[in-house]
Motif scaffolding. Structure first.
Motif, PDB file in Angstrom:
ATOM      1  N   VAL A 190       0.841  -1.208   0.000  1.00  0.00           N
ATOM      2  CA  VAL A 190       0.000   0.000   0.000  1.00  0.00           C
ATOM      3  C   VAL A 190       0.869   1.248   0.000  1.00  0.00           C
ATOM      4  CG1 VAL A 190      -1.684   1.339   1.312  1.00  0.00           C
ATOM      5  CG2 VAL A 190      -1.968  -1.137   1.090  1.00  0.00           C
ATOM      6  N   ASN A 191       1.874   1.288   0.867  1.00  0.00           N
ATOM      7  CA  ASN A 191       2.730   2.471   0.946  1.00  0.00           C
ATOM      8  C   ASN A 191       3.688   2.569  -0.238  1.00  0.00           C
ATOM      9  OD1 ASN A 191       1.990   3.952   3.395  1.00  0.00           O
ATOM     10  ND2 ASN A 191       2.520   2.062   4.452  1.00  0.00           N
ATOM     11  N   ALA A 192       4.087   1.426  -0.807  1.00  0.00           N
ATOM     12  CA  ALA A 192       4.889   1.470  -2.032  1.00  0.00           C
ATOM     13  C   ALA A 192       4.096   2.124  -3.154  1.00  0.00           C
ATOM     14  CB  ALA A 192       5.328   0.060  -2.429  1.00  0.00           C
ATOM     15  N   ARG A 193       2.814   1.797  -3.246  1.00  0.00           N
ATOM     16  CA  ARG A 193       1.963   2.431  -4.262  1.00  0.00           C
ATOM     17  C   ARG A 193       1.832   3.922  -3.994  1.00  0.00           C
ATOM     18  NH1 ARG A 193      -3.791  -0.139  -5.775  1.00  0.00           N
ATOM     19  NH2 ARG A 193      -2.358  -1.692  -6.631  1.00  0.00           N
ATOM     20  N   LEU A 194       1.709   4.316  -2.729  1.00  0.00           N
ATOM     21  CA  LEU A 194       1.620   5.735  -2.375  1.00  0.00           C
ATOM     22  C   LEU A 194       2.877   6.478  -2.821  1.00  0.00           C
ATOM     23  CD1 LEU A 194       0.475   8.211  -0.838  1.00  0.00           C
ATOM     24  CD2 LEU A 194       1.543   7.264   1.233  1.00  0.00           C
ATOM     25  N   VAL A 195       4.038   5.921  -2.509  1.00  0.00           N
ATOM     26  CA  VAL A 195       5.296   6.577  -2.886  1.00  0.00           C
ATOM     27  C   VAL A 195       5.430   6.623  -4.404  1.00  0.00           C
ATOM     28  CG1 VAL A 195       7.812   6.390  -2.803  1.00  0.00           C
ATOM     29  CG2 VAL A 195       6.467   6.090  -0.712  1.00  0.00           C
ATOM     30  N   ARG A 196       5.024   5.551  -5.102  1.00  0.00           N
ATOM     31  CA  ARG A 196       5.048   5.583  -6.577  1.00  0.00           C
ATOM     32  C   ARG A 196       4.220   6.730  -7.110  1.00  0.00           C
ATOM     33  NH1 ARG A 196       4.344  -0.050  -6.539  1.00  0.00           N
ATOM     34  NH2 ARG A 196       2.151   0.183  -7.107  1.00  0.00           N
ATOM     35  N   SER A 197       3.045   6.945  -6.521  1.00  0.00           N
ATOM     36  CA  SER A 197       2.185   8.021  -7.006  1.00  0.00           C
ATOM     37  C   SER A 197       2.819   9.383  -6.745  1.00  0.00           C
ATOM     38  CB  SER A 197       0.806   7.943  -6.344  1.00  0.00           C
ATOM     39  OG  SER A 197       0.862   8.268  -4.971  1.00  0.00           O
ATOM     40  N   LEU A 198       3.527   9.530  -5.628  1.00  0.00           N
ATOM     41  CA  LEU A 198       4.188  10.801  -5.321  1.00  0.00           C
ATOM     42  C   LEU A 198       5.390  11.034  -6.235  1.00  0.00           C
ATOM     43  CD1 LEU A 198       4.001  10.729  -1.411  1.00  0.00           C
ATOM     44  CD2 LEU A 198       2.633  12.114  -2.981  1.00  0.00           C
ATOM     45  N   VAL A 199       6.115   9.966  -6.545  1.00  0.00           N
ATOM     46  CA  VAL A 199       7.226  10.087  -7.500  1.00  0.00           C
ATOM     47  C   VAL A 199       6.683  10.522  -8.862  1.00  0.00           C
ATOM     48  CG1 VAL A 199       8.978   8.793  -8.794  1.00  0.00           C
ATOM     49  CG2 VAL A 199       8.732   8.443  -6.322  1.00  0.00           C
ATOM     50  N   ASP A 200       5.595   9.903  -9.290  1.00  0.00           N
ATOM     51  CA  ASP A 200       4.982  10.265 -10.571  1.00  0.00           C
ATOM     52  C   ASP A 200       4.485  11.708 -10.551  1.00  0.00           C
ATOM     53  OD1 ASP A 200       4.040   9.452 -13.238  1.00  0.00           O
ATOM     54  OD2 ASP A 200       2.052   9.744 -12.376  1.00  0.00           O
ATOM     55  N   GLU A 201       3.959  12.152  -9.427  1.00  0.00           N
ATOM     56  CA  GLU A 201       3.496  13.534  -9.294  1.00  0.00           C
ATOM     57  C   GLU A 201       4.655  14.514  -9.452  1.00  0.00           C
ATOM     58  OE1 GLU A 201       2.512  15.773  -5.338  1.00  0.00           O
ATOM     59  OE2 GLU A 201       0.695  14.717  -5.969  1.00  0.00           O
ATOM     60  N   GLN A 202       5.794  14.210  -8.836  1.00  0.00           N
ATOM     61  CA  GLN A 202       6.977  15.063  -8.970  1.00  0.00           C
ATOM     62  C   GLN A 202       7.464  15.083 -10.423  1.00  0.00           C
ATOM     63  OE1 GLN A 202       8.444  16.939  -6.344  1.00  0.00           O
ATOM     64  NE2 GLN A 202       6.495  16.342  -5.401  1.00  0.00           N
TER      65      GLN A 202
END
Length: 324
Positions: free
Chosen positions: A161-173
């Motif tokens: 779950v948190n890996a997906r969250l961090v992936r989404s934040l990386v993509d946002e950046q």
């Protein structure tokens, strides 16, 4: 820009003649098993250690030291001050990077909320789990809105779950126009995120291209089918010329093809023999491509070692001095 970067530790060559040019706004993944040379390359890029030879230019300057306030860095190892509280730590790191104090506390709280740690502003970092510390450290690397973000194994210690969250934040950046470099031995993460992938093995760059272009260079080697009769025999498929074997797995059959076999033609032959609800060519993953490249020159025991390294959790491989 990196040219001819080389680093040795005693007799061990950790990185050898690495060339790398990254355009502004790109998201680039450094992939390979633990011990490949990824962390050593990143530490040289960040001027934490220095190469034996070669040159590095970061954001148009001679080194990361000259551009430090424009860079966000997440190291492989935990880099938090464990006695500090999470909110105070993030505010301190932001100020070190030149963020004005006005509104900083609100910014810190907003970021902690975004990563699911809204109730941890006053919690000491030593009281937090490794995954929680990893998320705090990730926020510390981006809170100052850097031009270049360098992430070394950013998904280490995170549950799905948190890996997906961090992936989404990386993509946002990335969508905000920032240049991002991250390393991982979990190649599926790079495949999902990156504009470009750099594969490293034994300190050497073995591939450098977009995921789609890398996959297109390698023939599909398998066909997946869902037979109408899930309990029927699939032995006839193994007799087709160009088929290496056919293996039944949970209601599906995977037909592995010989090297050079025409996948499109094979689909037609398989479908003619076995009525299917679904049939498709299985495209090679980046992990498949990497293993194919390194196995050309590896003995069977080395090939198995690479498979094990690619599937083990982050943080269980070799240390930096061992060549990662």
């Amino acid at each position: 820009m990196i040219r001819g970067l080389t680093k040795t530790f005693g007799q061990k060559v950790a990185v050898s003649d690495l060339d790398l040019t990254i355009e502004q706004g790109m998201l680039v993944g450094l992939i390979g098993p633990n011990g490949a040379g990824k962390t050593t390359s990143i530490r040289m890029l960040m001027s934490i250690i220095f190469p034996d030879r070669g040159s590095i230019e970061v954001l148009g300057r001679a080194s990361a030291i000259d551009s430090k306030d424009r860079i966000g860095y997440l190291p492989e190892e935990r880099g938090v001050y464990k006695k500090m509280r999470a909110g105070a730590f993030l505010a301190y790191m932001a100020r070190l990077k030149g963020v004005d104090g006005a509104g900083l506390d609100a910014k810190v709280k907003a970021w902690l909320e975004r990563v699911g740690l809204g109730d941890c502003v006053r919690k000491k970092l030593e009281e937090m789990s490794k995954g929680m510390q990893q998320k705090v450290q990730f926020v510390a690397s981006i809170i100052h809105e850097p031009d270049l973000i360098v992430l070394d194994e950013p998904f280490s210690g995170l549950d799905p779950v948190n890996a997906r969250l961090v992936r989404s934040l990386v993509d946002e950046q990335h969508r905000a126009g920032r240049t991002i470099i991250f390393s991982t031995h979990q190649m599926s993460q790079a495949e999902a995120l990156c504009d470009r992938v750099v594969m490293i093995h034994n300190g050497r760059k073995v591939l450098d291209n977009t995921p789609a272009e890398i996959r297109s260079r390698f023939d599909p080697r398998a066909i997946l089918l869902e037979p109408v009769d899930a309990h029927g025999s699939h032995e006839a498929l193994g007799a087709i010329e160009g088929v290496r074997d056919a293996i039944k797995e949970r209601g599906h059959v995977i037909v592995h093809l010989d090297e050079g076999a025409d996948a499109t033609r094979m689909v037609a032959q398989v479908a003619a023999i076995t009525p299917c609800r679904r049939i498709e060519v299985v495209r090679p993953t980046l992990e498949d491509v990497f293993l194919e490249i390194v196995q050309r020159d590896a003995d069977p025991s080395e090939a198995q070692r690479l498979r094990d390294l690619l599937t083990q959790p982050a943080g269980m491989g070799q240390s930096d001095t061992g060549g990662d």
